[in-house]
Write a protein that holds these residues in place. Structure first.
Motif, PDB file in Angstrom:
ATOM      1  N   VAL A 115       0.867  -1.179   0.000  1.00  0.00           N
ATOM      2  CA  VAL A 115       0.000   0.000   0.000  1.00  0.00           C
ATOM      3  C   VAL A 115       0.904   1.229   0.000  1.00  0.00           C
ATOM      4  O   VAL A 115       1.812   1.354   0.836  1.00  0.00           O
ATOM      5  CB  VAL A 115      -0.930   0.039   1.227  1.00  0.00           C
ATOM      6  N   THR A 116       0.673   2.125  -0.949  1.00  0.00           N
ATOM      7  CA  THR A 116       1.480   3.335  -1.013  1.00  0.00           C
ATOM      8  C   THR A 116       1.383   4.115   0.296  1.00  0.00           C
ATOM      9  O   THR A 116       0.429   3.946   1.069  1.00  0.00           O
ATOM     10  CB  THR A 116       0.992   4.262  -2.138  1.00  0.00           C
ATOM     11  N   PRO A 117       2.348   5.001   0.550  1.00  0.00           N
ATOM     12  CA  PRO A 117       2.135   5.963   1.634  1.00  0.00           C
ATOM     13  C   PRO A 117       0.780   6.648   1.441  1.00  0.00           C
ATOM     14  O   PRO A 117       0.356   6.900   0.304  1.00  0.00           O
ATOM     15  CB  PRO A 117       3.292   6.951   1.448  1.00  0.00           C
ATOM     16  N   ILE A 118       0.108   6.912   2.522  1.00  0.00           N
ATOM     17  CA  ILE A 118      -1.206   7.552   2.425  1.00  0.00           C
ATOM     18  C   ILE A 118      -0.987   9.042   2.189  1.00  0.00           C
ATOM     19  O   ILE A 118      -0.556   9.776   3.075  1.00  0.00           O
ATOM     20  CB  ILE A 118      -2.044   7.294   3.683  1.00  0.00           C
ATOM     21  N   ASN A 119      -1.241   9.449   0.954  1.00  0.00           N
ATOM     22  CA  ASN A 119      -1.019  10.824   0.540  1.00  0.00           C
ATOM     23  C   ASN A 119      -2.149  11.726   1.002  1.00  0.00           C
ATOM     24  O   ASN A 119      -3.293  11.280   1.187  1.00  0.00           O
ATOM     25  CB  ASN A 119      -0.929  10.900  -0.985  1.00  0.00           C
ATOM     26  N   VAL A 120      -1.842  12.994   1.169  1.00  0.00           N
ATOM     27  CA  VAL A 120      -2.892  13.987   1.402  1.00  0.00           C
ATOM     28  C   VAL A 120      -3.734  14.079   0.130  1.00  0.00           C
ATOM     29  O   VAL A 120      -3.217  14.100  -0.983  1.00  0.00           O
ATOM     30  CB  VAL A 120      -2.278  15.353   1.743  1.00  0.00           C
ATOM     31  N   ASP A 121      -5.043  14.095   0.294  1.00  0.00           N
ATOM     32  CA  ASP A 121      -5.969  14.138  -0.834  1.00  0.00           C
ATOM     33  C   ASP A 121      -5.914  15.513  -1.512  1.00  0.00           C
ATOM     34  O   ASP A 121      -6.257  16.525  -0.891  1.00  0.00           O
ATOM     35  CB  ASP A 121      -7.380  13.858  -0.315  1.00  0.00           C
ATOM     36  N   PRO A 122      -5.484  15.586  -2.788  1.00  0.00           N
ATOM     37  CA  PRO A 122      -5.395  16.909  -3.434  1.00  0.00           C
ATOM     38  C   PRO A 122      -6.747  17.555  -3.686  1.00  0.00           C
ATOM     39  O   PRO A 122      -6.816  18.778  -3.856  1.00  0.00           O
ATOM     40  CB  PRO A 122      -4.678  16.592  -4.755  1.00  0.00           C
ATOM     41  N   SER A 123      -7.810  16.764  -3.725  1.00  0.00           N
ATOM     42  CA  SER A 123      -9.132  17.338  -3.978  1.00  0.00           C
ATOM     43  C   SER A 123      -9.733  17.966  -2.730  1.00  0.00           C
ATOM     44  O   SER A 123     -10.685  18.747  -2.822  1.00  0.00           O
ATOM     45  CB  SER A 123     -10.082  16.261  -4.518  1.00  0.00           C
ATOM     46  N   ASN A 124      -9.180  17.635  -1.558  1.00  0.00           N
ATOM     47  CA  ASN A 124      -9.671  18.198  -0.303  1.00  0.00           C
ATOM     48  C   ASN A 124      -8.544  18.111   0.724  1.00  0.00           C
ATOM     49  O   ASN A 124      -8.619  17.361   1.685  1.00  0.00           O
ATOM     50  CB  ASN A 124     -10.908  17.434   0.177  1.00  0.00           C
ATOM     51  N   PRO A 125      -7.471  18.861   0.516  1.00  0.00           N
ATOM     52  CA  PRO A 125      -6.273  18.685   1.337  1.00  0.00           C
ATOM     53  C   PRO A 125      -6.457  19.135   2.781  1.00  0.00           C
ATOM     54  O   PRO A 125      -7.079  20.162   3.062  1.00  0.00           O
ATOM     55  CB  PRO A 125      -5.228  19.541   0.621  1.00  0.00           C
ATOM     56  N   ALA A 126      -5.888  18.347   3.698  1.00  0.00           N
ATOM     57  CA  ALA A 126      -5.945  18.665   5.120  1.00  0.00           C
ATOM     58  C   ALA A 126      -4.884  19.684   5.515  1.00  0.00           C
ATOM     59  O   ALA A 126      -4.930  20.234   6.611  1.00  0.00           O
ATOM     60  CB  ALA A 126      -5.762  17.393   5.948  1.00  0.00           C
TER      61      ALA A 126
END
Length: 681
Positions: A335-346
């Motif tokens: 499983v890839t590193p869990i990236n920050v979601d670009p569509s709704n970034p934290a």
């Protein structure tokens, strides 16, 4: 880049600004850039295009150009020029790209290595380009601890700050109302603000994942230890099937609203059909079917952050991809590193903050971490060479989709686009047999075949360069540039072990300067890849070296002895040792090492050295899959500059690119810069 740059930043920062979100669709970019996009801007405004190709090496470029395998760069060079591009000292990516950004050296921007330390902390390491600062003040409500930044509380939440100092060159464009757009720019996280609104940027190298690290994969297999294993850059966990089904847990960001912060997790149900070798993954209402060797598309993950009543719960969105390596007999799931979601970034990933959301609305989901090719998975044996190459190629394909978007949305002003593939694939696959025929871990045929991967990548990048040149060669100034070149990395040098053996670092049995050093008897230590520090009285927390005469005597002694180090075969290990006081100028030198070690080709600091660990031997083979590097002497690994305008500078440098770009827009070189235009003699 360095394996040791994976040190963690605060996980709390990931949760700052997290907003409620709904829906967890499995979106993703589906188009891949193949060249030949027809749109060319018809704007009459001035156009400058800069393609940053990390790690592109001038020696290999010239070889491929001369053999007819990089024809596009060759014809562009015939019109303008091709040259070595002097890199930073030391030639590390955060340092080099900051030189490019400021048009001046480390003394202006304050980045000297991947790893820095605060003298008052006596060598506690942190990532040089960004640092997370702890918050101040809180209110306790049951099991929660809240930080309230409004009156009357006025608490200070934790925050990640950009440590690059000085004035970035795009500020001068911004002031003149000249548009600049940067995609995946290194050494700019968190992004510096645009005062006038004419600058946009998506952050690149240095951007963390949802765990607050620079990339932590998760790996599930039947042969992993029952207790799990945390390894540099990843976590292994055992999966146990019962009647063909199992459950695994993905670890996300910490819930920092708790008194005792714990990671927020998401469960994934795994169903294996042995007869068809098919695996079904179920996560938060999404179903993903995979066969061995298949990758999923990007999958959204919703991390629910518990809050005390009556406050509403908060959410932070992450994204990941699943790679089924084997369904049996030994099940293996990456499983890839869990990236920050670009569509709704934290967290803020772009300037302005909604820029990356606008891009994601058009393209879907994509990598947001700074390090995207998962070199850690290869170095730790989770990937083999073929699996790493496939993953790295998928990163390039995704980057090309973004590149197509960048070109399609470009009219005039400055467009900068960054490619990482040539760096991270070279770290794993580069090996120049003309310099050393014997690879430390591969047979000669294997080493040659892997090096061919790098050559093929250069040829593919040449095609991209050719397309841009065809469309914009007579309409824009085009720069192709790299931050440094490459060299074999077959032998490693542990500077702290060397200091121990000469009595500069004590006690003799010290295993790590972070935990074992006796500072009352230690006069010098190494931290980071190229840095050496004196334990200077009045500067270091436990300093003992008197400034002045004792400091100078020790410095001269260290330089002379380091430059005389020879390997078992008589080869010189260290080409040069530089005094920071002589090569750095500016107001940002407070964290500079005292000495910068410039290694000869084929050598580099050992992995243990980077974070202050010692080994019994000073010199040893590099047995890592990471078998090539650039953290040597700056004179050994220059980058490249190719331009469609004649290059008049005899020895162009990274610090010259910013003044050259400003000159193209009619802006004189600012006093903050030490470089000068490459188009003037």
């Amino acid at each position: 880049m360095t394996q040791s740059a994976n040190n963690s930043v605060s996980r709390r920062a990931i949760l700052q600004g997290a907003a409620a979100t709904a829906g967890v669709g499995a979106l993703g970019a589906t188009s891949y850039w193949l060249g030949g996009v027809n749109r060319v801007s018809r704007s009459f405004g001035k156009k400058v295009i800069v393609i940053g190709v990390d790690g592109m090496d001038p020696r290999l470029c010239r070889s491929l150009m001369n053999s007819g395998k990089m024809p596009n760069m060759k014809r562009m060079a015939a019109v303008g020029g091709f040259s070595n591009l002097a890199t930073s000292c030391p030639p590390q990516s955060p340092v080099a790209w900051a030189n490019f950004i400021n048009g001046a050296g480390p003394g202006s921007h304050g980045i000297f290595d991947f790893i820095h330390r605060h003298p008052h902390d006596q060598c506690v390491p942190f990532y040089s380009a960004a640092e997370t600062l702890p918050g101040d003040g809180f209110v306790e409500l049951g099991e929660h601890r809240l930080q309230l930044d409004f009156w009357p509380f006025n608490h200070e939440p934790p925050k990640t700050v950009l440590r690059r100092q000085g004035v970035p060159f795009w500020d001068f464009l911004d002031k003149q109302r000249i548009t600049s757009v940067f995609y995946d720019l290194p050494s700019n996280y968190p992004p510096s603000p645009s005062q006038y609104g004419y600058h946009r940027c998506v952050c690149g190298m240095g951007t963390p994942d949802m765990q607050g690290t620079y990339g932590t994969y998760q790996y599930f297999s039947e042969d992993s230890p029952a207790s799990g294993l945390d390894e540099g850059g990843g976590k292994r966990s055992k999966i146990a099937f019962e009647n063909g089904s199992a459950r695994v847990t993905l670890i996300g960001p910490e819930n920092s609203m708790l008194k005792h912060p714990t990671p927020i997790t998401v469960d994934v149900d795994v169903h294996r059909d042995s007869a068809s070798s098919t695996v079904l993954l179920e996560v938060q209402g999404q179903k993903i079917m995979l066969k061995p060797g298949e990758w999923s598309r990007w999958t959204k993950l919703d991390f629910s952050i518990s809050t005390p009543r009556p406050l509403p719960s908060q959410h932070a969105n992450g994204i990941c991809r699943f790679f089924l390596q084997e369904s049996g007999p030994n099940f293996r799931l990456y499983v890839t590193p869990i990236n920050v979601d670009p569509s709704n970034p934290a967290v803020q990933l772009s300037e302005p903050s909604n820029f990356i959301e606008d891009v994601s609305q058009d393209l879907g989901l994509f990598y947001t971490t700074g390090f995207q090719e998962d070199h850690k998975a290869r170095s730790n044996g989770v990937f083999n060479d073929d699996e790493f190459r496939r993953q790295a190629t998928s990163v390039l394909e995704e980057r090309l989709t973004l590149f197509e978007y960048a070109v399609e949305n470009y009219d005039d002003g400055l467009l900068f686009f960054y490619f990482s593939s040539s760096d991270l694939q070279s770290h794993m696959f580069w090996w120049d047999a003309d310099e050393d025929p014997q690879h430390p871990t591969r047979s000669s045929p294997e080493a040659a075949s892997r090096f061919q991967y790098v050559k093929e990548l250069y040829q593919r990048l040449d095609g991209i360069i050719g397309d841009i040149y065809d469309r914009y060669g007579d309409k824009a100034t085009i720069y192709i540039m790299s931050d440094h070149g490459f060299a074999n990395f077959g032998r490693q040098f542990n500077v702290n072990s060397w200091l121990r053996d000469f009595g500069y670092l004590n006690p003799r049995e010290c295993a790590s300067i972070l935990t074992d050093a006796d500072w009352s008897r230690t006069r010098a230590y190494g931290l980071g890849i190229n840095g050496l520090y004196l334990n200077l009285k009045g500067r270091e927390r436990d300093g003992i070296v008197e400034p002045g005469e004792e400091q100078e005597k020790l410095t001269r002694q260290l330089i002379a002895r380091l430059k005389s180090v020879r390997d078992f075969n008589g080869k010189q290990v260290i080409r040069n040792v530089y005094r920071a006081s002589e090569i750095y100028a500016g107001n940002a030198t407070a964290l500079a090492p005292d000495l910068i070690i410039g290694y000869a080709r084929g050598y580099r600091a050992s992995w243990e050295t980077c974070l202050g660990e010692l080994t019994p031997d000073v010199l040893l083979d590099n047995t890592s899959a990471w078998s090539a590097d650039h953290c040597a002497d700056a004179l050994e690994v220059p980058g490249i500059l190719c331009c469609n305008k004649p290059i008049h500078s005899a020895n162009p440098s990274l610090t010259d690119i910013a003044p050259s770009i400003l000159a193209d827009f009619g802006i004189q070189t600012p006093a903050t810069m030490t470089g000068r235009s490459v188009f003037t003699t």
